[in-house]
Scaffold this active site. Structure first.
Site, PDB file in Angstrom:
ATOM      1  N   HIS A   1       0.843  -1.215   0.000  1.00 16.12           N
ATOM      2  CA  HIS A   1       0.000   0.000   0.000  1.00 16.12           C
ATOM      3  C   HIS A   1       0.866   1.248   0.000  1.00 16.12           C
ATOM      4  O   HIS A   1       2.085   1.172   0.052  1.00 16.12           O
ATOM      5  CB  HIS A   1      -1.001  -0.026   1.154  1.00 16.12           C
ATOM      6  CG  HIS A   1      -0.370  -0.007   2.521  1.00 16.12           C
ATOM      7  ND1 HIS A   1       0.237  -1.102   3.059  1.00 16.12           N
ATOM      8  CD2 HIS A   1      -0.244   0.972   3.437  1.00 16.12           C
ATOM      9  CE1 HIS A   1       0.701  -0.797   4.264  1.00 16.12           C
ATOM     10  NE2 HIS A   1       0.430   0.461   4.514  1.00 16.12           N
TER      11      HIS A   1
ATOM     12  N   HIS B   1       1.481   3.799   2.072  1.00 21.24           N
ATOM     13  CA  HIS B   1       2.216   4.428   3.189  1.00 21.24           C
ATOM     14  C   HIS B   1       3.713   4.309   2.936  1.00 21.24           C
ATOM     15  O   HIS B   1       4.205   3.270   2.527  1.00 21.24           O
ATOM     16  CB  HIS B   1       1.846   3.742   4.505  1.00 21.24           C
ATOM     17  CG  HIS B   1       0.501   4.160   5.026  1.00 21.24           C
ATOM     18  ND1 HIS B   1      -0.355   3.280   5.616  1.00 21.24           N
ATOM     19  CD2 HIS B   1      -0.110   5.369   5.019  1.00 21.24           C
ATOM     20  CE1 HIS B   1      -1.468   3.933   5.964  1.00 21.24           C
ATOM     21  NE2 HIS B   1      -1.334   5.198   5.605  1.00 21.24           N
TER      22      HIS B   1
ATOM     23  N   ASP C   1       6.242   4.046   4.815  1.00 16.82           N
ATOM     24  CA  ASP C   1       7.046   3.035   5.516  1.00 16.82           C
ATOM     25  C   ASP C   1       6.897   1.670   4.831  1.00 16.82           C
ATOM     26  O   ASP C   1       7.501   0.681   5.238  1.00 16.82           O
ATOM     27  CB  ASP C   1       6.722   2.952   7.012  1.00 16.82           C
ATOM     28  CG  ASP C   1       5.245   2.838   7.297  1.00 16.82           C
ATOM     29  OD1 ASP C   1       4.448   3.054   6.372  1.00 16.82           O
ATOM     30  OD2 ASP C   1       4.880   2.529   8.446  1.00 16.82           O
ATOM     31  N   HIS C   2       6.112   1.624   3.770  1.00  9.19           N
ATOM     32  CA  HIS C   2       6.008   0.409   2.954  1.00  9.19           C
ATOM     33  C   HIS C   2       6.531   0.600   1.538  1.00  9.19           C
ATOM     34  O   HIS C   2       6.781  -0.368   0.843  1.00  9.19           O
ATOM     35  CB  HIS C   2       4.555  -0.067   2.902  1.00  9.19           C
ATOM     36  CG  HIS C   2       4.089  -0.616   4.215  1.00  9.19           C
ATOM     37  ND1 HIS C   2       4.001  -1.961   4.479  1.00  9.19           N
ATOM     38  CD2 HIS C   2       3.738   0.008   5.361  1.00  9.19           C
ATOM     39  CE1 HIS C   2       3.599  -2.137   5.730  1.00  9.19           C
ATOM     40  NE2 HIS C   2       3.435  -0.959   6.280  1.00  9.19           N
TER      41      HIS C   2
ATOM     42  N   HIS D   1      -7.608  -1.484   5.410  1.00  7.26           N
ATOM     43  CA  HIS D   1      -6.532  -0.574   5.835  1.00  7.26           C
ATOM     44  C   HIS D   1      -6.624   0.812   5.186  1.00  7.26           C
ATOM     45  O   HIS D   1      -7.064   1.746   5.845  1.00  7.26           O
ATOM     46  CB  HIS D   1      -5.170  -1.212   5.571  1.00  7.26           C
ATOM     47  CG  HIS D   1      -4.027  -0.451   6.160  1.00  7.26           C
ATOM     48  ND1 HIS D   1      -3.963  -0.116   7.494  1.00  7.26           N
ATOM     49  CD2 HIS D   1      -2.903   0.062   5.600  1.00  7.26           C
ATOM     50  CE1 HIS D   1      -2.852   0.552   7.726  1.00  7.26           C
ATOM     51  NE2 HIS D   1      -2.191   0.690   6.593  1.00  7.26           N
TER      52      HIS D   1
ATOM     53  N   ASP E   1      -0.301  -4.370   5.709  1.00  8.74           N
ATOM     54  CA  ASP E   1      -1.144  -3.929   6.813  1.00  8.74           C
ATOM     55  C   ASP E   1      -2.576  -4.212   6.389  1.00  8.74           C
ATOM     56  O   ASP E   1      -2.943  -3.928   5.258  1.00  8.74           O
ATOM     57  CB  ASP E   1      -0.975  -2.432   7.065  1.00  8.74           C
ATOM     58  CG  ASP E   1       0.392  -2.133   7.660  1.00  8.74           C
ATOM     59  OD1 ASP E   1       1.077  -3.095   8.057  1.00  8.74           O
ATOM     60  OD2 ASP E   1       0.769  -0.960   7.707  1.00  8.74           O
TER      61      ASP E   1
ATOM     62  N   HIS F   1      -5.924  -0.814  11.486  1.00  9.79           N
ATOM     63  CA  HIS F   1      -5.072  -2.001  11.556  1.00  9.79           C
ATOM     64  C   HIS F   1      -5.851  -3.134  12.211  1.00  9.79           C
ATOM     65  O   HIS F   1      -6.766  -2.895  13.003  1.00  9.79           O
ATOM     66  CB  HIS F   1      -3.839  -1.721  12.416  1.00  9.79           C
ATOM     67  CG  HIS F   1      -2.777  -0.955  11.704  1.00  9.79           C
ATOM     68  ND1 HIS F   1      -1.838  -1.559  10.910  1.00  9.79           N
ATOM     69  CD2 HIS F   1      -2.509   0.364  11.662  1.00  9.79           C
ATOM     70  CE1 HIS F   1      -1.031  -0.643  10.424  1.00  9.79           C
ATOM     71  NE2 HIS F   1      -1.415   0.544  10.854  1.00  9.79           N
TER      72      HIS F   1
END
Lengths: 444, 702
Positions: free
Chosen positions: B93, B95, B97-98, B180, B201, B418
């Site tokens: 996805h 975000h 941090d991904h 999510h 997530d 989440h």
């Protein structure tokens, strides 16, 4: 009443003869030519204004390279650089009331691929040439899939950098030339994020924990000493970069030119600290002239500045359109009044325009060059605020603030540009039509 | 390095064939390591980046940056992997941090594989990343990547639809909705029959616009699942929404102004849907205005309207009647200049943590009135005003440095997207994967989740569960049965086998990790290969006569037939080689295969011998070797072996019976079989003699 036209089409050209038009007393002797090319559609709109006293028995020929105009004694050739017209595709030809000859025609980039040339030859019915030169049949060519498109130039997601790297630069007031940043070399020159970047920071990371307080997402963007941050309309510097004798600060934080009181920008202080070290300045990019320190002069090159201003505004509009899916803009005066000044409606962001005037008193050959422009409709709010107030309530319209002098400059620019557009194309509904030059590379 | 090279000589996908273990089944290894999941043992969830390796295929799952770090430190720790060897990179996805390290990974490493994400993810990722990189580059001296790198990397990102199966380099994968956020996907990856599900997530809780994470209809062998919330259990959605609308209702009913600081994307749209519905159901408060103040509202709405298909059924149905994101009771507010602050109202304003902007401005205007209230509807970090007011301070400092008393109410409602323990446990209960790898979690939470899951299934005799919670850069090695199964297809499969254990013979086709057995005639139907026959033809100068050649050939083969062709005389030898005779030359023709080639060589030798022999003036008639000749010879042989007095042979029905030393012996003269029930060695001796005699006196036949 418009004089009648007689046309004759061959594979390579279209010949028109204007019959026995009424001669006028008009002493204007320039032929003005305007071509608006929509390269995505490969369609050009041509508008020609022939002086009234030359309208009698003038023959007018549309060729591949451009236009040939002659009246028996005088002959003028107008070529469009980089563009190849397809004369037999000419349609929608008309005399408009102001006496302009309008037509639509298919056109392609010159020196484009072989596939396009073959397609073009089919359109012109020019079969012999292709069969003899290529020895191939035309029957199998010309499908739309074969068609080679011009690669799409698009607006960059980043503002253009106003400052050359590794050069000492100075900044001076655009009105009077007063220096307020003196011979400075910036160690870092970086683009600023979009204005509302903090509105999306929670989508940057999915799991925000306490350590994120160090994350850039929640820190205000402050330039360090030696930094120069820029956007389309602003330059952000550390406060120490200012040459204080050149600027004055008002109580509200506005920075003015010390000599002419021209508004240059704003002084920003951080809430938690009153010290001057942590302050930074937001300078309006087009309220000043940025120069290489070694080339600095006390006079201001207004033409150059105006060109930069035009590109800056058009780039900003294009990017806002891209970022916000908005094509309508309310230009407001900042920082004080916040009253609507101008409404702008972005129409065509990828247009190519040729424009020129040819004197019809002697034989001439003129080559017109293309420029990338964004077409806009505009309306000032000097007398009437009604539409502006409706737009303000509408989510589809974006508000943008400019210093008053830039608002006036922009209106002036649009009005000037509008004068270059043929009379018949100048007005739509209640809006005037104009254009702004863009920095999108010309596809031709 | 040298070891790697030595290994590299054998195709990695064939490794199972090389590990021959005579006892027990063969195993293949799934190597899974978290490249940089967490750093240290602190209370943090870092960047996501997981490597999966099986049968020589390397797949990277997500490629995130660390939220709390800057510059190059924020990138995944990829020193231990070679990006050039990675076949596939899947992004769950948008975000960062991904996926935030993606431009760096695609542009600045040796990665040559393919990269996939969903359409919505790609669009929103691009939008977020542009600002992120500018902010990051200003905040730190280390330049991560430039706008130019992002632009170039976009061309390398391919998009995938939900449930669309894609195969890259023999790795099959497809994705399911993960809940999510908009466009979030769970990837099911299949390599050589082993299925791995990576959830990214996810949330099993359907909300107003997003779907709940789907339950795949296939059972994965390995489940890689997030453990952000460990064993925590979220407040049920209904309670949470009721609490939220209740708070809003209370504030406006006491004549106050309700401020809800929100971010522009995701939660804002969810809260707008909730408020609009609540207002529709409560006519008594409909004269109280709700404003949504975000400069990005239009863009966010247009993104949302573009990806309606990624939303839940309710929204999909609604869009055919009216646009669910055009709200009946909510008006948009562009700035404070256009806001008439008279009496109670509800304002959702950005940014969500009130660092600056409209939400901050409104808060400073309203915080001194105790009738007013603020509802913080999302997580907020230390150092921001939103976090500060949750500790209920008596006063706050405004942007201009002024101190104001805080009298308005402050409430917090979490709208987490989440999974919690209840959802994760239910997900596992339905899928029952034999191996579970916990990722994306703070170590304590992860440990608690692991313990809770083990406890839940320890008494279940039918479900053996293996749970792993690898530390950063730690590998999890799993082994899978390496049985090979070949499917019989085509003509061979037309008939149902009559009995088990029946041998099927055909051509074994190996395509990627699948095996098929097909009949040779089916080859063109199932492969790009074609069947063809090669006919060999050889001409030899021969000056003798045909009858002479026939004589020599009859000594070679007992299988000689006439095979005259139109005007030429011909012979067919061994039923395979055709010999055509014309004066001065013979031509041999045969269909090439190893056996026929051998026959042809023998015939060729005979032809050459016949040619080179001193041409006899008279060719003897070929010996007629018939059954009776063989019988006579056998009679004589047996007489010589045992003495004529011991042998009293009797031939009947091609079977010869006799007695030697009183032992009865039967010889089948057609099949050349010998039976002597009383003496096996005698039977063997006579059988050898009979066979040898037959081979000696009769020419070769096919």
């Amino acid at each position: 009443m418009a004089p009648p036209l007689i046309g004759d089409v061959t594979g390579r050209s279209l010949l028109l003869t204007i019959m026995a038009g009424k001669a006028s007393e008009d002493s204007e002797e320039d032929i003005s030519v305007y071509l608006d090319y929509k390269w995505k559609l490969s369609v050009a709109q041509i508008v020609v204004n022939i002086p009234t006293n030359y309208r009698t028995n003038t023959s007018f020929k549309v060729c591949r390279g451009g236009l040939d105009i002659s009246n028996g004694t005088l002959h003028t050739e107008i070529n469009f650089k980089g563009l190849r017209l397809v004369p037999p595709s000419c349609h929608s030809m008309q005399w408009t009331r102001p006496g302009e000859l309008q037509m639509r025609i298919q056109a392609y980039k010159k020196d484009h691929g072989e596939k396009n040339r073959r397609r073009e030859r089919i359109l012109s019915g020019d079969f012999e040439e292709s069969t003899s030169s290529n020895g191939t049949s035309l029957g199998s060519s010309g499908s739309d899939n074969d068609f080679e498109n011009i690669s799409t130039p698009s607006v960059k997601m980043e503002a253009t950098c106003p400052i050359p790297k590794n050069v000492d630069i100075s900044m001076q007031c655009s009105m009077c030339g007063e220096l307020f940043v003196k011979s400075q070399r910036f160690s870092r020159i970086l683009p600023l994020p979009t204005d509302n970047w903090q509105d999306l920071t929670d989508s940057w990371f999915c799991c925000q924990r306490d350590h994120d307080s160090q994350s850039n997402a929640h820190q205000p963007l402050v330039p360090k000493d030696g930094d120069c941050l820029y956007s389309d309309l602003c330059i952000v510097l550390h406060q120490s970069a200012l040459y204080m004798p050149g600027v004055g600060t008002s109580r509200s934080g506005t920075l003015n030119c010390f000599r002419c009181r021209n508004i240059l920008g704003e002084l920003k202080k951080r809430a938690e600290s009153e010290s001057l070290e942590s302050s930074h300045v937001v300078l309006y990019r087009y309220q000043m002239i940025i120069e290489n320190s070694s080339l600095i002069s006390s006079t201001v090159d207004k033409q150059l500045w105006l060109h930069d201003f035009e590109l800056g505004i058009s780039n900003m509009l294009l990017r806002q359109a891209e970022e916000h899916n908005s094509f309508r803009f309310i230009i407001e005066i900042s920082p004080s009044a916040k009253s609507p000044f101008l409404l702008m409606w972005l129409m065509d962001t990828n247009s190519v325009r040729y424009e020129g005037r040819v004197n019809f008193t002697e034989d001439q050959k003129e080559v017109l060059t293309p420029e990338s422009v964004a077409k806009v409709m505009y309306k000032d709010c000097l007398k009437d605020n009604g539409l502006a107030n409706r737009w303000r309530k509408d989510l589809g319209a974006m508000s943008m603030s400019l210093p008053e002098s830039q608002c006036i400059q922009l209106l002036h620019l649009l009005t000037n540009r509008s004068q270059m557009i043929p009379l018949s194309l100048r007005v739509a509904n209640d809006f005037l039509i104009s254009y702004l030059e863009t920095s999108i590379p010309c596809p031709l | 390095m040298s070891k790697r090279k030595a290994d590299g000589q054998v195709p990695a996908e064939e490794t199972e064939q090389l590990r021959i273990k005579p006892l027990g089944p063969q195993y293949n290894r799934v190597l899974l390591y978290v490249v940089f999941e967490r750093s240290g043992g602190g209370q943090e969830v870092g960047r996501s980046c997981i490597m999966l390796e099986f049968k020589g295929k390397k797949i990277m799952l997500d490629c995130g940056i660390h939220p709390g770090m800057n510059g190059l430190d924020a990138l995944p720790y990829t020193d231990m992997i070679d990006p050039g060897e990675i076949d596939l990179l899947l992004i769950s996805h948008f975000h960062l941090d991904h996926c935030g390290a993606l431009p760096w990974f695609l542009e600045k490493t040796a990665f040559k594989g393919r990269c996939f994400m969903t359409h919505a993810t790609k669009a929103i990722y691009r939008w977020l990343l542009s600002d992120y990189v500018k902010v990051s580059n200003i905040a730190t001296d280390q330049m991560l990547y430039s706008e130019n790198d992002i632009e170039k990397s976009m061309e390398k990102i391919e998009t995938i639809n939900f449930h669309q199966e894609v195969e890259v380099n023999s790795v099959k994968f497809w994705c399911y909705t993960a809940g999510h956020v908009l466009g979030a996907a769970m990837f099911m990856i299949e390599i050589a029959g082993v299925k791995v599900l990576y959830t990214g997530d996810f949330s099993r809780q359907e909300d107003r616009h997003l779907m709940a994470a789907e339950i795949p209809n296939l059972r994965p062998d390995v489940l890689i699942v997030e453990s952000t919330y460990g064993t925590q259990i979220h407040e049920p959605r209904e309670n949470r929404e009721a609490r939220f609308t209740g708070l809003v209702n209370d504030i406006v009913n006491r004549g106050g102004r309700c401020l809800i600081p929100v971010f522009a994307l995701g939660r804002a749209q969810e809260l707008l849907l909730i408020l609009d519905e609540f207002w529709s159901n409560h006519p008594e408060i409909q004269d109280i205005p709700i404003y949504y103040a975000s400069s990005l509202a239009k863009k966010c709405m247009s993104v949302y309207q573009t990806y309606i298909q990624a939303m839940n059924d309710k929204i999909k149905k609604q869009i055919s009647i009216s646009n669910p994101f055009v709200f009946k009771h909510i008006s948009n507010l562009k700035s404070m200049d256009h806001f008439d602050d008279i009496g109670p109202s509800v304002v959702m304003a950005s940014p969500g943590m009130m660092q600056s902007g409209l939400s901050r401005e409104l808060f400073e205007n309203w915080c001194t009135d105790k009738r007013n209230g603020v509802i913080i509807a999302g997580y907020c970090v230390e150092g921001t005003l939103a976090k500060h007011i949750l500790s209920e301070p008596s006063e706050i400092v405004t942007m201009s440095g002024q101190k104001l008393p805080l009298k308005s109410s402050v409430d917090y409602i979490s709208f987490s997207a989440h999974t919690d323990y209840k959802q994760t446990s239910e997900f596992i209960r339905i899928l029952k994967p034999p191996h579970i790898v916990l990722v994306h979690g703070e170590p304590n939470e992860m440990g608690r989740l692991k313990a809770a899951l083990i406890r839940e299934y320890e008494d279940d005799p039918e479900y053996n569960i293996d749970i792993y919670s690898p530390r950063n850069t730690q590998e999890v090695e799993l082994y899978f049965r390496g049985e090979k199964m070949a499917k019989v297809v085509g003509n061979l499969a037309a008939k149902k086998p009559e009995q088990t254990g029946q041998t099927v013979s055909g051509i074994l086709l190996k395509r990627n990790f699948n095996y098929h057995i097909i009949a040779a005639s089916d080859l063109p139907n199932y492969t790009e290969l074609a069947m063809s026959t090669v006919t060999q033809r050889q001409s030899i100068a021969y000056t003798g006569t045909l009858s002479q050649l026939y004589y020599y050939l009859s000594q070679l083969s007992g299988d000689i037939e006439n095979a005259d062709q139109s005007d030429k005389k011909g012979l067919k030898i061994f039923k395979a080689v055709t010999l055509l005779y014309e004066p001065g030359m013979v031509t041999l023709e045969w269909v090439a295969n190893p056996v026929n080639d051998m026959y042809a060589d023998a015939v060729l030798t005979v032809v050459l011998k016949a040619e080179t022999d001193a041409t006899p003036k008279k060719v003897p008639a070929p010996v007629k070797v018939d059954r009776s000749h063989f019988h006579e010879c056998l009679w004589e042989l047996l007489g010589e072996m045992f003495g004529s007095e011991w042998v009293t042979p009797l031939i009947r029905n091609n079977k010869m019976t006799m007695a030697v030393d009183g032992k009865s012996i039967t010889i089948d003269l057609l099949k050349l079989e010998v039976h002597c029930e009383e003496d096996e060695s005698l039977q063997q001796m006579i059988h050898t003699a009979v066979t040898k005699l037959y081979q000696a006196v009769t020419p070769v036949t096919v």
